[in-house]
Design an enzyme around this catalytic site. Structure first.
Site, PDB file in Angstrom:
ATOM      1  CB  SER A 132      97.739 -33.523 -21.034  1.00 43.91           C
ATOM      2  OG  SER A 132      99.013 -32.953 -21.177  1.00 43.91           O
ATOM      3  CE1 TYR A 158      97.782 -35.273 -26.175  1.00 42.74           C
ATOM      4  CE2 TYR A 158      99.012 -33.481 -25.158  1.00 42.74           C
ATOM      5  CZ  TYR A 158      98.412 -34.722 -25.069  1.00 42.74           C
ATOM      6  OH  TYR A 158      98.418 -35.401 -23.871  1.00 42.74           O
TER       7      TYR A 158
END
Length: 161
Positions: free
Chosen positions: A131, A144
């Site tokens: 990501s 995350y």
């Protein structure tokens, strides 16, 4: 392919099937996996394996299920992941641990199980989905983002190896 029941994982599955590749679809949501597998041609073309990869023995169960069917993985797509938002100090410990289990431990476990046979055969590929969160600290997504940094660094190191 992990995380196949929605989003990027579903898009990978559809794209690979459009190229004539058989796929193994792995995710927690059995109903969504079954629907996608049917859309993509059924068990011979798209095998659905409902599995929660955050569970410690999930990688072993997947490896055993594929071996029993005589399936050799030649492309591993580690896409499954979860990102919970909120202030770090307010996040339940179990939720953080489950996020690390899925986003980090499962990636390493599946890579360790399926890449060595590819190397031994002299062919295969690994795709680890990260990501843009891997490129910068992200307040309210601290664990995350850190997990995606791990996967990015892990993937770059493996590419060099």
């Amino acid at each position: 392919m992990t995380g196949a029941s929605s989003g990027i994982g579903m898009a990978f599955a559809r794209a690979l099937r459009a190229r004539g590749r058989p796929v193994v679809l792995v995710a927690r949501r059995a109903d969504r996996l079954a629907a996608l597998a049917a859309e993509l041609g059924g068990d011979a073309a798209a095998l659905a394996v409902p599995l929660d990869l955050a569970q410690p023995a999930a990688g072993e169960r997947l490896q055993r299920a594929l071996a029993e069917r005589g399936i050799a993985v030649d492309l591993l797509v580690n896409n499954a992941g979860v990102g919970h938002t909120g202030r770090f100090v307010e996040q339940p410990e179990e939720r953080l641990a489950a996020m690390i289990d899925l986003n980090v431990r499962a990636v390493v476990d599946l890579t360790r199980r399926f890449v060595p046979p590819m190397v031994a055969r002299g062919k295969g590929a690994l795709i680890n989905v990260v990501s843009t969160s891997a490129l910068q600290p992200v307040p309210f997504l601290a664990v995350y983002a850190a997990s995606k940094v791990f996967v990015l660094s892990f993937t770059e190191a493996l590419a060099t190896e």
